[in-house]
Scaffold this active site. Structure first.
Site, PDB file in Angstrom:
ATOM      1  N   LYS A 184      39.751  27.711  44.454  1.00 40.29           N
ATOM      2  CA  LYS A 184      38.783  28.339  45.366  1.00 40.29           C
ATOM      3  C   LYS A 184      37.355  27.891  45.058  1.00 40.29           C
ATOM      4  O   LYS A 184      36.603  27.507  45.951  1.00 40.29           O
ATOM      5  CB  LYS A 184      38.898  29.857  45.238  1.00 40.29           C
ATOM      6  CG  LYS A 184      37.761  30.653  45.879  1.00 40.29           C
ATOM      7  CD  LYS A 184      37.913  32.132  45.585  1.00 40.29           C
ATOM      8  CE  LYS A 184      36.748  32.935  46.136  1.00 40.29           C
ATOM      9  NZ  LYS A 184      35.576  32.957  45.248  1.00 40.29           N
ATOM     10  N   ASN A 185      36.964  27.950  43.785  1.00 43.41           N
ATOM     11  CA  ASN A 185      35.571  27.666  43.442  1.00 43.41           C
ATOM     12  C   ASN A 185      35.213  26.198  43.653  1.00 43.41           C
ATOM     13  O   ASN A 185      34.047  25.870  43.868  1.00 43.41           O
ATOM     14  CB  ASN A 185      35.288  28.076  41.994  1.00 43.41           C
ATOM     15  CG  ASN A 185      35.272  29.588  41.834  1.00 43.41           C
ATOM     16  OD1 ASN A 185      35.189  30.318  42.816  1.00 43.41           O
ATOM     17  ND2 ASN A 185      35.374  30.062  40.602  1.00 43.41           N
TER      18      ASN A 185
ATOM     19  N   ARG B 284      29.527  34.651  49.841  1.00 43.99           N
ATOM     20  CA  ARG B 284      28.561  34.116  48.885  1.00 43.99           C
ATOM     21  C   ARG B 284      28.560  32.586  48.866  1.00 43.99           C
ATOM     22  O   ARG B 284      27.526  31.952  48.706  1.00 43.99           O
ATOM     23  CB  ARG B 284      28.843  34.664  47.486  1.00 43.99           C
ATOM     24  CG  ARG B 284      27.786  34.211  46.515  1.00 43.99           C
ATOM     25  CD  ARG B 284      27.793  34.881  45.180  1.00 43.99           C
ATOM     26  NE  ARG B 284      26.730  34.302  44.383  1.00 43.99           N
ATOM     27  CZ  ARG B 284      25.466  34.646  44.452  1.00 43.99           C
ATOM     28  NH1 ARG B 284      25.086  35.585  45.276  1.00 43.99           N
ATOM     29  NH2 ARG B 284      24.553  34.062  43.701  1.00 43.99           N
TER      30      ARG B 284
ATOM     31  N   ASP C  12      31.470  39.319  45.779  1.00 43.71           N
ATOM     32  CA  ASP C  12      31.913  40.352  44.834  1.00 43.71           C
ATOM     33  C   ASP C  12      30.807  41.326  44.477  1.00 43.71           C
ATOM     34  O   ASP C  12      29.638  40.951  44.377  1.00 43.71           O
ATOM     35  CB  ASP C  12      32.390  39.700  43.531  1.00 43.71           C
ATOM     36  CG  ASP C  12      33.751  39.063  43.678  1.00 43.71           C
ATOM     37  OD1 ASP C  12      34.557  39.611  44.443  1.00 43.71           O
ATOM     38  OD2 ASP C  12      33.999  38.038  43.039  1.00 43.71           O
TER      39      ASP C  12
ATOM     40  N   ASP D 112      35.747  34.437  34.855  1.00 48.00           N
ATOM     41  CA  ASP D 112      36.702  34.892  35.870  1.00 48.00           C
ATOM     42  C   ASP D 112      38.048  35.316  35.280  1.00 48.00           C
ATOM     43  O   ASP D 112      38.843  35.945  35.973  1.00 48.00           O
ATOM     44  CB  ASP D 112      36.941  33.783  36.910  1.00 48.00           C
ATOM     45  CG  ASP D 112      35.782  33.659  37.893  1.00 48.00           C
ATOM     46  OD1 ASP D 112      34.942  34.570  37.926  1.00 48.00           O
ATOM     47  OD2 ASP D 112      35.720  32.655  38.612  1.00 48.00           O
TER      48      ASP D 112
ATOM     49  N   MET E 119      28.077  37.378  31.375  1.00 48.81           N
ATOM     50  CA  MET E 119      27.392  36.878  32.574  1.00 48.81           C
ATOM     51  C   MET E 119      27.162  37.920  33.661  1.00 48.81           C
ATOM     52  O   MET E 119      26.190  37.841  34.394  1.00 48.81           O
ATOM     53  CB  MET E 119      28.182  35.693  33.151  1.00 48.81           C
ATOM     54  CG  MET E 119      28.178  34.492  32.223  1.00 48.81           C
ATOM     55  SD  MET E 119      28.789  33.012  33.045  1.00 48.81           S
ATOM     56  CE  MET E 119      29.029  31.931  31.640  1.00 48.81           C
TER      57      MET E 119
END
Length: 436
Positions: free
Chosen positions: A22-23, A97, A121, A319, A341
């Protein structure tokens, strides 16, 4: 909103192939805006966030052709820039996002890029300063409409420059990189993110004719070129999904094979799971996880409690910390989870505590987990998914719990995981999707 109904406590067995990352794909799809030529992208996951971005590209005038279930062709030869200032775009862009990454390519190729404040998120403050400070350094003018939360950058021409990013932001690095490839002169980006996602984007851009060196390091050097051409690119398997399937296998004490994981791009992930006492075997490019009745967390050499913390690549990805936390609830031993983070990502532990887990939330960034070694099963409950990664973690907890659990707001899980209930069913899970 839809829900999952999960009957936990069943052993699973079988083989799973992870979806595309996905990223990575969110960056790759934005990069198609850099050329009027045809770009083919393979291994595109069928998930909400990716489908939203493909929709936005279509509204922008990109020609989108679905070649097969997970392959698409894109051609950005007739872009409708008026869409960027429309009410529709303010609505569409604010729900995703990843849409922030269209700004760099649009600025580079058309001299302007706009974006509403993006959603995504609810995991704490996620600044956009890194992106826009980079564009300003390249010569763009920045403006912000406070009433509409609408950002814009404009430039007649971009010029190469040396810059130090204030944080090693993956999306910030990607955005600035895509702007710099068409700038006049040479750009040096210090403190650049170097995740496999960024390496893949650099590989794609170079295949389109960009001149990027230092790929895989924290210093990217970009010699600007006049134009980019088309290419074909294949997205890596999703390392976060791979870690999630490891969590499924471990918490249900099941035997599972995860196919074609691209071991060379997993970084610290296998090592961190092994520190929790989990057996992982490399078989070619697959991960084999045998059924394990128990796993013991390693302490540090001096006997003190292990800390698992996130860090910029090649450190451990944030993640997967929620997955590690859930796995630790049934380990033998204690671990401190330190989420550096994001300040809200550990708040889902209250749901695990309701299920009987022994977790102490020390502060918004740290949680201590006292493993129960499967001596006391988690109890089924009703819960709501706050974000993608917490959602999948609660799903994993529910699969191991005794009784039937309900998870609401599963659209959050669908944002990052393709067809998750069918894939879980294929290895023996008892899960149903319940409509509103």
């Amino acid at each position: 909103m839809a829900s999952f109904k999960i009957e936990g406590g069943h052993k699973l067995n079988g083989t799973i192939t992870p979806q595309g990352a996905k990223n990575e794909v969110l960056q790759i799809l934005c990069a198609v805006l850099l050329t009027p030529e045809r770009v083919v992208v393979n291994n595109v996951p069928d998930i909400i966030d990716v489908n939203k971005l493909i929709f936005i590209l279509g509204e922008l005038g990109v020609k989108v052709e679905k070649l097969s279930r997970n392959s698409y062709a894109f051609q950005a030869d007739e872009i409708n820039l008026k869409y960027l200032e429309s009410a529709d775009f303010k609505r569409d862009g604010s729900s995703l996002r990843g849409s922030i990454m269209i700004v760099g390519p649009l600025l580079a190729r058309f001299g302007k890029g706009y974006i509403p404040r993006p959603g995504g998120d609810k995991i704490g403050r996620r600044r956009l300063d890194t992106h826009f400070e980079g564009f300003i350094r390249l010569g763009a003018k920045f403006r912000y409409n406070k009433e509409e939360h609408f950002y814009g950058v404009e430039a007649a021409e971009l010029f190469g420059v040396e810059m130090l990013l204030d944080e090693a932001s993956v999306t910030g690095t990607a955005n600035i990189l895509m702007a710099a490839v068409l700038a006049t002169g040479t750009t040096k980006i210090y403190n650049a993110a170097c995740e496999p996602y960024i390496q893949q984007l650099c590989k794609m851009l170079n295949s389109m004719g960009a001149k990027i060196s230092g790929v895989g390091s924290n210093l990217l050097i970009i010699e600007g070129v006049e134009a980019l051409g088309g290419c074909e690119h294949t997205v890596l398997p999703d390392m976060i999904e791979i870690g999630s399937w490891i969590g499924v296998a471990v918490m249900t004490r099941s035997e599972l094979t995860i196919k074609d994981v691209s071991w060379d791009n997993l970084g610290q992930i296998p090592n961190v799971f092994r520190k929790l006492g989990i057996t992982l075997e490399r078989k070619g490019d697959d991960i084999y996880i045998p059924a394990q009745e128990s796993y013991e967390i390693q302490n540090f050499i001096d006997g003190s409690v292990l800390t698992v913390a996130d860090a910029p690549w090649p450190g451990f990805t944030p993640d997967l910390l929620s997955i590690v936390l859930v796995i630790a609830t049934q380990a033998k031993g204690t671990v401190l989870i330190h989420q550096k983070m994001f300040e809200s990502r550990l708040f889902f532990v209250d749901k695990l505590i309701d299920m009987g887990a022994k977790v102490i939330l020390c502060d918004p960034h740290r949680a201590t987990v006292i493993g129960m070694n499967f001596e006391s099963s988690l109890k089924a409950t009703k819960m709501t998914s706050p974000d993608i990664r917490a959602g999948i973690s609660l799903l994993i907890a529910a699969l191991s719990a005794k009784g039937t659990s309900i998870i609401n707001n599963i659209e959050q899980i669908d944002r990052g995981y393709e067809n998750i209930e069918a894939r879980l069913k294929s290895i023996g899970a008892k899960i149903e999707r319940i409509a509103e």
